[in-house]
Every structure is written in structure tokens, then in C-alpha cells.
Scaffold this motif. Structure first.
Motif, PDB file in Angstrom:
ATOM      1  N   LEU A  65     113.702   8.362  84.633  1.00 20.46           N
ATOM      2  CA  LEU A  65     114.181   8.736  85.965  1.00 20.46           C
ATOM      3  C   LEU A  65     114.312   7.511  86.869  1.00 20.46           C
ATOM      4  O   LEU A  65     115.284   7.382  87.626  1.00 20.46           O
ATOM      5  N   THR A  66     113.342   6.617  86.783  1.00 23.58           N
ATOM      6  CA  THR A  66     113.392   5.399  87.598  1.00 23.58           C
ATOM      7  C   THR A  66     114.581   4.532  87.210  1.00 23.58           C
ATOM      8  O   THR A  66     115.265   3.967  88.073  1.00 23.58           O
ATOM      9  N   ALA A  67     114.837   4.427  85.909  1.00 18.40           N
ATOM     10  CA  ALA A  67     115.964   3.625  85.440  1.00 18.40           C
ATOM     11  C   ALA A  67     117.296   4.213  85.897  1.00 18.40           C
ATOM     12  O   ALA A  67     118.248   3.479  86.184  1.00 18.40           O
ATOM     13  N   ILE A  68     117.358   5.545  85.999  1.00 19.45           N
ATOM     14  CA  ILE A  68     118.617   6.197  86.371  1.00 19.45           C
ATOM     15  C   ILE A  68     118.904   6.079  87.860  1.00 19.45           C
ATOM     16  O   ILE A  68     120.027   5.765  88.272  1.00 19.45           O
ATOM     17  N   GLY A  98     122.154 -10.235 102.351  1.00 21.20           N
ATOM     18  CA  GLY A  98     122.624  -9.318 101.314  1.00 21.20           C
ATOM     19  C   GLY A  98     121.849  -9.448 100.008  1.00 21.20           C
ATOM     20  O   GLY A  98     121.328  -8.448  99.488  1.00 21.20           O
ATOM     21  N   PRO A  99     121.757 -10.656  99.431  1.00 21.06           N
ATOM     22  CA  PRO A  99     120.989 -10.810  98.190  1.00 21.06           C
ATOM     23  C   PRO A  99     119.528 -10.386  98.315  1.00 21.06           C
ATOM     24  O   PRO A  99     118.960  -9.819  97.379  1.00 21.06           O
ATOM     25  N   THR A 100     118.934 -10.651  99.469  1.00 19.56           N
ATOM     26  CA  THR A 100     117.535 -10.258  99.662  1.00 19.56           C
ATOM     27  C   THR A 100     117.374  -8.742  99.609  1.00 19.56           C
ATOM     28  O   THR A 100     116.502  -8.214  98.902  1.00 19.56           O
ATOM     29  N   ILE A 101     118.230  -8.043 100.346  1.00 16.65           N
ATOM     30  CA  ILE A 101     118.136  -6.581 100.367  1.00 16.65           C
ATOM     31  C   ILE A 101     118.452  -5.994  98.995  1.00 16.65           C
ATOM     32  O   ILE A 101     117.761  -5.089  98.504  1.00 16.65           O
ATOM     33  N   GLU A 102     119.478  -6.512  98.342  1.00 16.95           N
ATOM     34  CA  GLU A 102     119.878  -5.969  97.045  1.00 16.95           C
ATOM     35  C   GLU A 102     118.786  -6.149  95.994  1.00 16.95           C
ATOM     36  O   GLU A 102     118.459  -5.208  95.254  1.00 16.95           O
ATOM     37  N   GLU A 103     118.215  -7.338  95.909  1.00 24.40           N
ATOM     38  CA  GLU A 103     117.207  -7.583  94.872  1.00 24.40           C
ATOM     39  C   GLU A 103     115.922  -6.796  95.135  1.00 24.40           C
ATOM     40  O   GLU A 103     115.270  -6.337  94.194  1.00 24.40           O
ATOM     41  N   ILE A 104     115.575  -6.637  96.386  1.00 31.90           N
ATOM     42  CA  ILE A 104     114.387  -5.838  96.701  1.00 31.90           C
ATOM     43  C   ILE A 104     114.638  -4.367  96.395  1.00 31.90           C
ATOM     44  O   ILE A 104     113.789  -3.682  95.807  1.00 31.90           O
ATOM     45  N   MET A 105     115.818  -3.878  96.771  1.00 33.42           N
ATOM     46  CA  MET A 105     116.123  -2.466  96.559  1.00 33.42           C
ATOM     47  C   MET A 105     116.239  -2.126  95.077  1.00 33.42           C
ATOM     48  O   MET A 105     115.873  -1.027  94.656  1.00 33.42           O
ATOM     49  N   LYS A 106     116.732  -3.049  94.270  1.00 34.48           N
ATOM     50  CA  LYS A 106     116.908  -2.763  92.841  1.00 34.48           C
ATOM     51  C   LYS A 106     115.578  -2.570  92.123  1.00 34.48           C
ATOM     52  O   LYS A 106     115.511  -1.852  91.119  1.00 34.48           O
ATOM     53  N   VAL A 107     114.534  -3.213  92.607  1.00 30.36           N
ATOM     54  CA  VAL A 107     113.216  -3.068  91.956  1.00 30.36           C
ATOM     55  C   VAL A 107     112.233  -2.326  92.857  1.00 30.36           C
ATOM     56  O   VAL A 107     111.025  -2.337  92.597  1.00 30.36           O
ATOM     57  N   ALA A 108     112.743  -1.686  93.903  1.00 29.24           N
ATOM     58  CA  ALA A 108     111.853  -1.043  94.877  1.00 29.24           C
ATOM     59  C   ALA A 108     111.020   0.069  94.246  1.00 29.24           C
ATOM     60  O   ALA A 108     109.814   0.177  94.508  1.00 29.24           O
ATOM     61  N   ILE A 109     111.638   0.901  93.418  1.00 28.61           N
ATOM     62  CA  ILE A 109     110.899   2.024  92.830  1.00 28.61           C
ATOM     63  C   ILE A 109     109.845   1.540  91.836  1.00 28.61           C
ATOM     64  O   ILE A 109     108.677   1.953  91.919  1.00 28.61           O
TER      65      ILE A 109
END
Length: 270
Positions: free
Chosen positions: A110-113, A140-151
Motif C-alpha cells: 500500500l505504501t509503495a502504491i 521544488g526538489p526539497t518538497i518532492e524528495e521529502i514527500m516521496k519518502v514521507a510515508i
């Protein structure tokens, strides 16, 4: 000398005090030993009673901090905490034993999806409020990289027993990067860029996908390190353990955006 008899109007200091009837003691024992908590409680034992209480069978309450987490009782100063000590790490061990492999892998899938699409949502919100070169190469890069591994990061910090191995963490982060790149490419090539060229589509489906998945995997290494270190140190998970890898992913992403922006400025055709 006649004996003095007190009367109602006698104000002599030698007169004995007259105690009202309502305040006179009755037959009830007024001593401290008559208090309920001082009385003996009769307990009729049972031959089937266990002589020892297994404290490990009790569900320990979830604790963020206990007396055993104080610096003065740290492992380096006081040694290992006793088995019965109520600590966050003890709670983690108990929850890890009660979490099945099926549940763990279900959470991983579920996390991967949902990791990638959730990151896209956060990026769109950021893009609607920010613009300019600083956003492209830093914000932009900061927000994106944090959000991609946030869960995965939240799970390791708050529910680390849901992961049974470091491989699951890397799978979640890598899949999140792939999903993010796929959704971003669809948005860019179908909505943001009118009539994109074949070379641009190829660039985005190769280089950009590789960039996002690699950065997410790099950040995932930091999350994995965070998951391993707190178990080795028997403490609570610290986000700072993942900071170096996450910062490296942000710098790599920002550097790519800076180079791509420069090439676009000088007329390079992607």
C-alpha cells in the motif's frame, strides 16, 4: 472544702469541659488502625493460582518517553534496563512480535502504491503557490524528495514494527519514485507541454524516471539507516539518522534541475 460543681453559667478556668452529646465518642474504634486501608484483607488462596505473575504477558502501554530514557539512566551510565522496565523500545519489541508478515507486506504494498501519487499532490500544491528559479532548483526538489519518502519515514518513526526488513523500506521508496515519475510525465506531456516532441518524451521517460527513482532510493537508504540504528541502540527512531541521505537526494535533484534549466536557456533541445 466543698467540691466545685460546674454549671451552665460557670466560666471558671478550673471547670472541666462539657462535651456535647453529638460529639461524644461511641463504641466505634477511632484509631488509625481502624481505617479501611489498615484492616487485614482475608484472601482465600486457590491451589491453581500461579505463584508468579508473568509481566511479559501484559500489553505495555505505548510510551514516547519514560524514566529509563533519561540521560542518567542511559545504557552507557547505568547498563541495560531491566526486562520489566516500561520503555518505548520494549513496546516496539512487543508490537513487532504481534505483527504478522502478511500485515507487514500489505502495508509495504500500500505504501509503495500511494507514495508517488501523494508526493505529486504535495508538489502540485507547492507549484500553485511558488514560482521562479529558486523553486526549480531548491524548493521544488526539497518538497518532492521529502514527500516521496514521507510515508515510509513516518512509519519508521511512529510504527517501525510494520516493517520486518530493510528491503521493504527500499522497495517502498523506490516504487514511490517510479510512481511519482510516471504521474509527473503524464501531467507534463499531456497537459503542461502542448505537442511535446518525441525526443522530449523519450527524455522524460528515461532520464527523468531514472532521476526520480534514484533520488528516492538514495533517500530510502537514509530511512533504512534510521530503522536499523534505533534497533542497534535500543532507543526511539531519530529522523536525523536519515538526514544525510535525504539531503544528498535533494542536492542531486536540485543539481539536475539547475543543469536542465541552464541547457534550456542556451537553446538545447531535449
Amino acid at each position: 472544702m466543698p467540691q466545685h460543681k460546674p454549671s451552665d453559667n460557670d466560666e471558671s478556668p478550673f471547670a472541666p469541659p462539657v462535651v456535647p452529646v453529638s460529639m461524644q465518642p461511641d463504641a466505634v474504634d477511632q484509631s488509625v488502625f481502624a481505617e479501611p486501608w489498615m484492616k487485614q484483607v482475608t484472601h482465600h488462596g486457590d491451589v491453581n493460582d500461579s505463584p508468579v505473575i508473568d509481566t511479559n504477558s501484559f500489553i505495555r502501554p505505548e510510551v514516547d518517553h519514560s524514566v529509563w530514557d533519561e540521560p542518567g539512566l542511559s545504557q552507557s551510565l547505568s547498563g541495560e534496563a531491566p526486562d520489566h522496565a516500561v520503555t518505548w523500545f520494549g513496546y516496539y519489541l512487543q508490537m513487532r512480535e504481534s505483527t504478522s508478515a502478511k500485515t507487514s507486506w500489505l502495508i509495504t504494498i500500500l505504501t509503495a502504491i500511494i507514495g508517488g501519487p501523494l508526493a505529486i499532490l504535495g508538489t502540485l500544491i507547492e507549484g500553485a503557490t511558488q514560482s521562479g528559479l529558486l523553486t526549480i532548483i531548491a524548493i521544488g526538489p526539497t518538497i518532492e524528495e521529502i514527500m516521496k519518502v514521507a510515508i515510509p519515514l513516518w512509519i519508521v518513526e511512529k510504527r517501525p514494527w510494520l516493517f520486518r526488513s530493510s528491503t521493504q523500506i527500499l522497495i517502498c521508496c523506490f516504487a514511490s519514485g517510479l510512481a511519482f515519475a510516471a504521474v509527473e510525465n503524464v501531467i507534463y506531456l499531456r497537459f503542461y507541454i502542448p505537442n511535446p516532441s518525441v525526443s522530449l518524451a523519450q527524455w522524460r521517460w528515461t532520464i527523468c524516471v531514472l532521476l526520480h527513482s534514484s533520488c528516492s532510493l538514495l533517500a530510502g537508504v537514509g530511512v533504512m539507516r534510521m530503522w536499523k540504528l534505533f534497533q542497534a541502540e535500543k532507543t526511539t527512531p531519530q529522523i536525523s539518522y536519515a538526514g544525510t541521505a535525504l539531503l544528498s537526494a535533494i542536492i542531486l535533484h536540485g543539481s539536475y534541475n539547475a543543469i536542465a534549466t541552464f541547457l534550456e536557456t542556451i537553446g538545447f533541445a531535449f
